[in-house]
Design an enzyme around this catalytic site. Structure first.
Site, PDB file in Angstrom:
ATOM      1  N   HIS A   1       9.164  -7.791 -37.479  1.00 27.78           N
ATOM      2  CA  HIS A   1       9.665  -8.924 -36.412  1.00 27.78           C
ATOM      3  C   HIS A   1      10.866  -8.359 -35.757  1.00 27.78           C
ATOM      4  CE1 HIS A   1       7.106 -11.386 -39.227  1.00 27.78           C
ATOM      5  NE2 HIS A   1       6.735 -11.715 -37.953  1.00 27.78           N
TER       6      HIS A   1
ATOM      7  N   GLY B   1      20.213 -20.201 -34.278  1.00 29.01           N
ATOM      8  CA  GLY B   1      18.923 -20.474 -33.777  1.00 29.01           C
ATOM      9  C   GLY B   1      18.261 -19.935 -32.571  1.00 29.01           C
TER      10      GLY B   1
ATOM     11  N   ARG C   1      21.500 -18.243 -27.290  1.00 24.15           N
ATOM     12  CA  ARG C   1      23.011 -18.345 -27.741  1.00 24.15           C
ATOM     13  C   ARG C   1      23.232 -16.960 -28.229  1.00 24.15           C
ATOM     14  NH1 ARG C   1      23.707 -23.108 -31.630  1.00 24.15           N
ATOM     15  NH2 ARG C   1      22.685 -24.129 -29.922  1.00 24.15           N
TER      16      ARG C   1
ATOM     17  N   ARG D   1       9.181 -10.865 -29.732  1.00 23.99           N
ATOM     18  CA  ARG D   1       8.810 -12.366 -29.591  1.00 23.99           C
ATOM     19  C   ARG D   1      10.174 -12.995 -28.939  1.00 23.99           C
ATOM     20  NH1 ARG D   1       5.229 -15.055 -33.454  1.00 23.99           N
ATOM     21  NH2 ARG D   1       4.051 -13.305 -34.071  1.00 23.99           N
TER      22      ARG D   1
ATOM     23  N   ARG E   1      25.291 -18.666 -40.322  1.00 24.84           N
ATOM     24  CA  ARG E   1      24.895 -19.357 -39.402  1.00 24.84           C
ATOM     25  C   ARG E   1      25.724 -20.218 -38.460  1.00 24.84           C
ATOM     26  NH1 ARG E   1      20.980 -22.831 -37.310  1.00 24.84           N
ATOM     27  NH2 ARG E   1      21.110 -25.035 -37.851  1.00 24.84           N
TER      28      ARG E   1
ATOM     29  N   GLY F   1      25.307 -22.787 -36.034  1.00 31.94           N
ATOM     30  CA  GLY F   1      23.870 -23.794 -35.386  1.00 31.94           C
ATOM     31  C   GLY F   1      24.367 -25.355 -34.904  1.00 31.94           C
ATOM     32  N   SER F   2      23.613 -26.115 -34.835  1.00 33.94           N
ATOM     33  CA  SER F   2      23.824 -27.705 -34.507  1.00 33.94           C
ATOM     34  C   SER F   2      23.374 -28.327 -35.532  1.00 33.94           C
ATOM     35  CB  SER F   2      23.466 -27.904 -32.900  1.00 33.94           C
ATOM     36  OG  SER F   2      22.076 -27.715 -32.946  1.00 33.94           O
TER      37      SER F   2
ATOM     38  N   GLU G   1      20.036 -30.938 -40.274  1.00 34.00           N
ATOM     39  CA  GLU G   1      19.692 -29.735 -39.365  1.00 34.00           C
ATOM     40  C   GLU G   1      18.478 -29.078 -40.000  1.00 34.00           C
ATOM     41  OE1 GLU G   1      20.079 -27.393 -42.330  1.00 34.00           O
ATOM     42  OE2 GLU G   1      21.077 -26.178 -41.055  1.00 34.00           O
ATOM     43  N   MET G   2      18.142 -27.701 -39.750  1.00 34.62           N
ATOM     44  CA  MET G   2      16.615 -27.418 -40.159  1.00 34.62           C
ATOM     45  C   MET G   2      16.898 -25.929 -40.698  1.00 34.62           C
ATOM     46  SD  MET G   2      14.391 -28.766 -36.749  1.00 34.62           S
ATOM     47  CE  MET G   2      12.899 -28.696 -37.674  1.00 34.62           C
ATOM     48  N   GLU G   3      18.083 -25.484 -41.230  1.00 32.39           N
ATOM     49  CA  GLU G   3      17.784 -24.111 -41.846  1.00 32.39           C
ATOM     50  C   GLU G   3      18.750 -23.824 -43.046  1.00 32.39           C
ATOM     51  OE1 GLU G   3      18.568 -24.706 -38.586  1.00 32.39           O
ATOM     52  OE2 GLU G   3      16.590 -24.144 -37.630  1.00 32.39           O
TER      53      GLU G   3
ATOM     54  N   SER H   1      25.948 -31.972 -32.446  1.00 33.95           N
ATOM     55  CA  SER H   1      25.393 -32.095 -31.245  1.00 33.95           C
ATOM     56  C   SER H   1      24.788 -33.421 -30.806  1.00 33.95           C
ATOM     57  CB  SER H   1      24.211 -31.023 -30.999  1.00 33.95           C
ATOM     58  OG  SER H   1      23.158 -31.371 -31.791  1.00 33.95           O
ATOM     59  N   ASP H   2      24.660 -34.361 -31.852  1.00 28.58           N
ATOM     60  CA  ASP H   2      24.211 -35.715 -31.641  1.00 28.58           C
ATOM     61  C   ASP H   2      24.268 -36.369 -32.822  1.00 28.58           C
ATOM     62  OD1 ASP H   2      21.503 -33.840 -32.266  1.00 28.58           O
ATOM     63  OD2 ASP H   2      21.130 -35.678 -33.157  1.00 28.58           O
TER      64      ASP H   2
ATOM     65  N   ARG I   1      28.914 -29.411 -24.609  1.00 29.99           N
ATOM     66  CA  ARG I   1      28.149 -28.493 -25.557  1.00 29.99           C
ATOM     67  C   ARG I   1      28.878 -27.353 -25.726  1.00 29.99           C
ATOM     68  NH1 ARG I   1      22.536 -28.990 -27.782  1.00 29.99           N
ATOM     69  NH2 ARG I   1      22.680 -30.949 -26.967  1.00 29.99           N
TER      70      ARG I   1
END
Ligand code: HPA
Length: 235
Positions: free
Chosen positions: A4, A20, A24, A43, A87, A89-90, A180-182, A204-205, A218
């Site tokens: 990848h 992510g 960015r 990708r 990382r 990220g948000s 978050e997700m990571e 971010s929220d 942001r």
């Protein structure tokens, strides 16, 4: 080349920043790096290497969620000898005192992901952690810049949209700062391959107040995160 990432060996620096969002990654390269090489477009998941105040650094988009992020982290480490992944990220706030715009440094992570069931049998839970010296340097940078920051646990979830929209409240009760997700899988892979890592997140929220950063806010919020991460890289 790996599957990848289309870089040649040596084109990726030992230290990689991992947003992510691939755009960015481009913004960071355009804004903070000199002598920039775009080493990956596969990708649309851009990766760049450049120089920041004399230090060679790469910035690689990871996509959203642990399965996507883990592909890039595995290949960065195993095919390109990367030794440190930070990382940038948000996250969404789960506590009242965690406000949009603030920074969160993840000291550990919980998860609803089953990715680690392959590594640790059911009934056993692995508790991932960042590299302490990176965490310490992030705190020091945030203090020096007089930024609002929080240090504690985050929830790394596989789903942005949950059927049970109150699920996060249980993690909030147990002191989790943000979702978050990571991070859970990033810290796990860093431990597996014995490299350095840290997650630096911009709020971010907020799931409590439903407040969200608008695009101008942001930018400012991300600026604080970038200031901290480049301060770590220079030190
Ligand atoms: N959930 C999951 N990931 C996120 C969120 C959220 O509310 N905000 C930013 N990243």
């Amino acid at each position: 080349m790996s599957i990848h990432i289309q870089a040649e060996k040596g084109e990726i620096a030992p230290v990689v920043l991992l947003p992510g969002d691939p755009l960015r990654a481009k913004f960071v390269a355009d804004t903070y790096l000199e002598e920039v090489l775009c080493y990956n477009r596969v990708r649309g998941m851009y990766g760049f290497t450049g120089i920041h105040q004399g230090v060679r650094v790469s910035v690689q988009g990871s996509g959203m969620g642990m399965p996507s992020m883990a592909i890039y982290v595995n290949e960065l480490i195993q095919s390109y000898d990367v030794r440190c992944i930070i990382r940038i990220g948000s996250c969404g706030a789960l506590q009242e005192e965690v406000e949009v715009h603030d920074l969160v440094f993840a000291m550990t992570a919980s998860t609803d992901s089953v990715m680690n069931l392959e590594r640790f049998p059911l009934g056993f839970t692995y508790s991932p952690a960042p590299t302490y010296t990176l965490l310490e340097r992030a705190i020091q940078a945030a203090r020096e810049e007089q930024l609002r920051y929080h240090v504690g646990s985050v929830l790394s979830t596989d789903s942005f949209y949950h059927d049970n929209s109150d699920l996060w409240k249980q993690w909030a009760r147990f002191g989790t700062l943000a979702v978050e997700m990571e991070t859970y899988q990033l810290y796990t892979l860093a431990a597996k391959f014995n490299i350095e890592t840290l997650s630096i997140l911009t709020v971010s929220d907020s799931l409590l107040t439903r407040k969200e950063l608008n695009s101008e806010e942001r930018q400012i919020g991300l600026q604080n995160m970038f200031d901290v991460v480049f301060s770590i890289i220079r030190s």
